[in-house]
Design a protein around this motif. Structure first.
Motif, PDB file in Angstrom:
ATOM      1  N   UNK A 102       0.829  -1.217   0.000  1.00 20.28           N
ATOM      2  CA  UNK A 102       0.000   0.000   0.000  1.00 20.28           C
ATOM      3  C   UNK A 102       0.856   1.255   0.000  1.00 20.28           C
ATOM      4  N   UNK A 103       2.099   1.128   0.412  1.00 22.49           N
ATOM      5  CA  UNK A 103       2.937   2.320   0.524  1.00 22.49           C
ATOM      6  C   UNK A 103       4.403   2.006   0.194  1.00 22.49           C
ATOM      7  N   UNK A 104       4.661   1.609  -1.059  1.00 24.76           N
ATOM      8  CA  UNK A 104       6.033   1.172  -1.379  1.00 24.76           C
ATOM      9  C   UNK A 104       7.075   2.272  -1.196  1.00 24.76           C
ATOM     10  N   UNK A 105       6.785   3.463  -1.715  1.00 25.86           N
ATOM     11  CA  UNK A 105       7.798   4.531  -1.605  1.00 25.86           C
ATOM     12  C   UNK A 105       7.921   4.991  -0.159  1.00 25.86           C
ATOM     13  N   UNK A 106       6.768   5.190   0.489  1.00 25.11           N
ATOM     14  CA  UNK A 106       6.770   5.639   1.889  1.00 25.11           C
ATOM     15  C   UNK A 106       7.586   4.691   2.760  1.00 25.11           C
ATOM     16  N   UNK A 107       7.425   3.384   2.536  1.00 32.97           N
ATOM     17  CA  UNK A 107       8.145   2.397   3.354  1.00 32.97           C
ATOM     18  C   UNK A 107       9.654   2.542   3.178  1.00 32.97           C
ATOM     19  N   UNK A 108      10.080   2.647   1.922  1.00 27.68           N
ATOM     20  CA  UNK A 108      11.535   2.731   1.677  1.00 27.68           C
ATOM     21  C   UNK A 108      12.115   4.043   2.194  1.00 27.68           C
ATOM     22  N   UNK A 109      11.315   5.108   2.022  1.00 30.15           N
ATOM     23  CA  UNK A 109      11.770   6.424   2.489  1.00 30.15           C
ATOM     24  C   UNK A 109      11.927   6.393   4.013  1.00 30.15           C
ATOM     25  N   UNK A 110      10.948   5.819   4.701  1.00 28.49           N
ATOM     26  CA  UNK A 110      11.023   5.769   6.167  1.00 28.49           C
ATOM     27  C   UNK A 110      12.237   4.942   6.610  1.00 28.49           C
ATOM     28  N   UNK A 111      12.453   3.815   5.940  1.00 28.45           N
ATOM     29  CA  UNK A 111      13.570   2.954   6.342  1.00 28.45           C
ATOM     30  C   UNK A 111      14.908   3.666   6.120  1.00 28.45           C
ATOM     31  N   UNK A 112      14.998   4.385   5.009  1.00 27.20           N
ATOM     32  CA  UNK A 112      16.236   5.121   4.719  1.00 27.20           C
ATOM     33  C   UNK A 112      16.490   6.173   5.807  1.00 27.20           C
ATOM     34  N   UNK A 113      15.422   6.905   6.146  1.00 23.73           N
ATOM     35  CA  UNK A 113      15.559   7.942   7.178  1.00 23.73           C
ATOM     36  C   UNK A 113      16.013   7.336   8.502  1.00 23.73           C
ATOM     37  N   UNK A 114      15.381   6.222   8.866  1.00 24.93           N
ATOM     38  CA  UNK A 114      15.692   5.620  10.169  1.00 24.93           C
ATOM     39  C   UNK A 114      17.139   5.143  10.205  1.00 24.93           C
ATOM     40  N   UNK A 115      17.570   4.538   9.114  1.00 22.44           N
ATOM     41  CA  UNK A 115      18.959   4.087   9.061  1.00 22.44           C
ATOM     42  C   UNK A 115      19.921   5.282   9.174  1.00 22.44           C
ATOM     43  N   UNK A 116      19.575   6.348   8.456  1.00 23.06           N
ATOM     44  CA  UNK A 116      20.428   7.536   8.455  1.00 23.06           C
ATOM     45  C   UNK A 116      20.447   8.182   9.843  1.00 23.06           C
ATOM     46  N   UNK A 117      19.284   8.284  10.454  1.00 26.64           N
ATOM     47  CA  UNK A 117      19.208   8.904  11.784  1.00 26.64           C
ATOM     48  C   UNK A 117      19.930   8.025  12.818  1.00 26.64           C
ATOM     49  N   UNK A 118      19.760   6.709  12.691  1.00 25.96           N
ATOM     50  CA  UNK A 118      20.480   5.808  13.606  1.00 25.96           C
ATOM     51  C   UNK A 118      21.990   5.999  13.483  1.00 25.96           C
ATOM     52  N   UNK A 119      22.452   6.307  12.274  1.00 25.30           N
ATOM     53  CA  UNK A 119      23.903   6.502  12.126  1.00 25.30           C
ATOM     54  C   UNK A 119      24.342   7.772  12.872  1.00 25.30           C
ATOM     55  N   UNK A 120      23.468   8.772  12.970  1.00 26.57           N
ATOM     56  CA  UNK A 120      23.814   9.959  13.769  1.00 26.57           C
ATOM     57  C   UNK A 120      23.839   9.645  15.262  1.00 26.57           C
ATOM     58  N   UNK A 121      23.002   8.663  15.666  1.00 28.13           N
ATOM     59  CA  UNK A 121      23.022   8.260  17.076  1.00 28.13           C
ATOM     60  C   UNK A 121      24.323   7.512  17.363  1.00 28.13           C
ATOM     61  N   UNK A 122      24.835   6.822  16.316  1.00 24.02           N
ATOM     62  CA  UNK A 122      26.060   6.041  16.505  1.00 24.02           C
ATOM     63  C   UNK A 122      25.797   4.548  16.402  1.00 24.02           C
ATOM     64  N   UNK A 123      24.628   4.184  15.829  1.00 28.88           N
ATOM     65  CA  UNK A 123      24.277   2.778  15.673  1.00 28.88           C
ATOM     66  C   UNK A 123      24.452   2.375  14.213  1.00 28.88           C
TER      67      UNK A 123
END
Ligand SMILES: Cc1ncc(COP(=O)(O)O)c(C=O)c1O
Length: 460
Positions: A102-123
């Motif tokens: 139902x949300x192919x682009x939204x899903x990938x965009x969210x996952x990319x953001x989370x991975x990127x933000x986690x890298x700022x946390x240091x994970x």
């Protein structure tokens, strides 16, 4: 009846006028006065398009204008245009994040953001999900903590254990709501004393945990606050992580407000040790101006979020397929979920890490200037030592400085040019000015402070 195009054109025109429009925040009307002004009543007959247009316009005119830099009442002000555009796209696509299909682009965009933000946390790995706000993210943090450390609670409930959670006395009230919702009992949220500038005292935390254990309770959750709501204090995460490890307790960081400091090489030291935490709340709608709501729950654990949340028979929606591991629904408390990720991602894509770092740095410069201005005005006093974007101050020379703050603020609201909050700590009431709007200039701050001094003199 207007066509869809005509109706949207009207709404768009009103939006543009609002964006470029009133510099002031809007005078506050009393509820009964406002009720008379608006055509609130719903009738059996529908209304004409002229009436609808007038009510659209009323909605914009009589709501507080949070776009102007003089709106300093909340931990957000202004709205990034890329994020606004993203929000419109999310509205029109009107789908749910529950499944990849139902949300192919939204899903990938969210996952990319989370991975990127986690890298700022240091994970380097980990997981995350967007939620309906920092309050909800703190609740998810507590749920994931309990279900990961005590997996049997998911199916069997609490049994005869008394679970205790620990936060500073300066933490956000959402933790009280979370323990209530989770059936833990509000008195089992144990508030730990903070120092004079609002940061938790680690030795007091250790003592509260030991006392809880001695009572036979089960401590399971510590939340450090990175940027407290009123004073803007940062709890010492590294020190808390040592305590969490010692007692095998989950460490969550409530970075709803301060999380964005991770984007700045200059200011990320405020959150030193955050990579040692288990999970974190980060609202981009606060410091980054991505518009309500854009809120993230992040965790360094890869499977904990899904394992904690996945429950019930969702097979009417979650079908087994090669894509199903991409479905975010099982990891969420929601079924229908808006694509909030697109607005944050569009802004991040446009500005890049460097643009966001600059945005954060500029806000801190503005806050330092505001503090300098206050320090140079003999009538005003700063209440706490802070390096954050919260500026707590008041007028000094008054027999009743607490009441004066409340009266002056009320007058400011009636005048409609400045919208600022107040708070009370240690029996003292003060203004809490928040620097969150990139459009804020030194002249705005100067005018605002001068107006407070003038009104304080008049109303003293
Ligand atoms: C420190 C802190 N945590 C959590 C929240 C709750 O965030 P939200 O308003 O997105 O639910 C706030 C809100 O001001 C906050 O200041």
């Amino acid at each position: 009846m207007k066509t869809v195009q005509e109706l949207l054109k009207t709404a768009y025109q009103l939006t543009l006028e609002h964006l470029s429009g009133r510099p002031h925040v809007g005078s506050l009307l009393l509820p009964l006065e406002l009720k008379k002004t608006l055509g609130l009543k719903l009738n059996s007959e529908g209304a004409s398009d002229d009436v609808i247009q007038k009510e659209m316009s009323n909605f914009l005119s009589f709501s507080a204008n949070t776009l102007t830099p003089q709106f300093q009442n909340q931990l957000f002000s202004g709205l990034n245009p890329y994020a606004l555009a993203g929000d419109w796209l999310s509205t029109i696509i009107n789908t749910t994040m529950a499944t990849y299909e139902a949300s192919p682009v939204g899903t990938l965009v969210e996952k990319e953001l989370i991975q990127h933000m986690n890298s700022f946390v240091g994970w380097k790995s980990g997981d995350g999900i967007m939620v309906t706000g920092g309050s909800n993210s703190n609740l998810v943090g507590m749920l994931v903590a309990r279900n990961t450390l005590f997996p049997e609670t998911k199916t069997k409930g609490l049994g005869n254990k008394i679970f205790t959670a620990f936060v500073s006395e300066e933490s956000h009230y959402s933790f009280d709501k979370a323990v209530n919702l989770m059936g833990l009992g509000t008195k089992n949220l144990i508030k730990v004393p903070a120092d004079k500038n609002g940061a938790i005292i680690p030795s007091a935390l250790r003592q509260k945990i030991q006392e809880s254990i001695a009572r036979g309770e089960t401590p399971f959750f510590i939340a450090a606050t990175a940027g407290t709501t009123v004073l803007g204090a940062f709890d010492p995460i590294r020190e808390l992580s040592v305590i969490a490890k010692e007692f095998e307790i989950w460490l969550h960081v409530d970075g709803a407000w301060g999380g964005s400091t991770l984007l700045s090489k200059k200011h990320r030291h405020l959150m030193a040790g955050v990579e040692l935490a288990d999970s974190m709340t980060w609202d981009t709608h606060k410091m980054l101006g991505t518009g309500l709501i854009s809120s993230f729950f992040l965790t360094r654990h890869t499977n904990a979020l899904r394992a904690s949340n996945d429950s019930g028979d969702g097979n009417y929606i979650f079908h087994d397929s090669e894509n199903s591991i991409w479905d975010t629904g099982p990891a969420s408390l929601q079924c229908g979920r808006r694509i909030d990720a697109i607005k944050v991602w569009l802004m991040w894509k446009a500005l890049g890490d460097n643009g966001l770092e600059d945005l954060v740095n500029q806000l801190f410069i503005k806050a330092d200037r505001a503090r300098d201005l206050i320090a140079r005005m003999p009538e005003l006093e700063l209440m706490f030592e802070s390096h954050m974007l919260n500026i707590c101050f008041r007028y000094k020379d008054s027999k009743d400085p607490d009441k004066l703050v409340i009266n002056v603020r009320q007058k400011l609201l009636e005048e409609g040019h400045h919208f600022v909050n107040y708070s009370t700590r240690g029996g003292k009431t003060f203004f809490r000015m928040i620097i969150a709007n990139p459009e804020l200039e030194e002249s705005h701050t100067r005018n605002f402070l001068e107006r407070i001094v003038t009104l304080s003199k008049e109303m003293n």
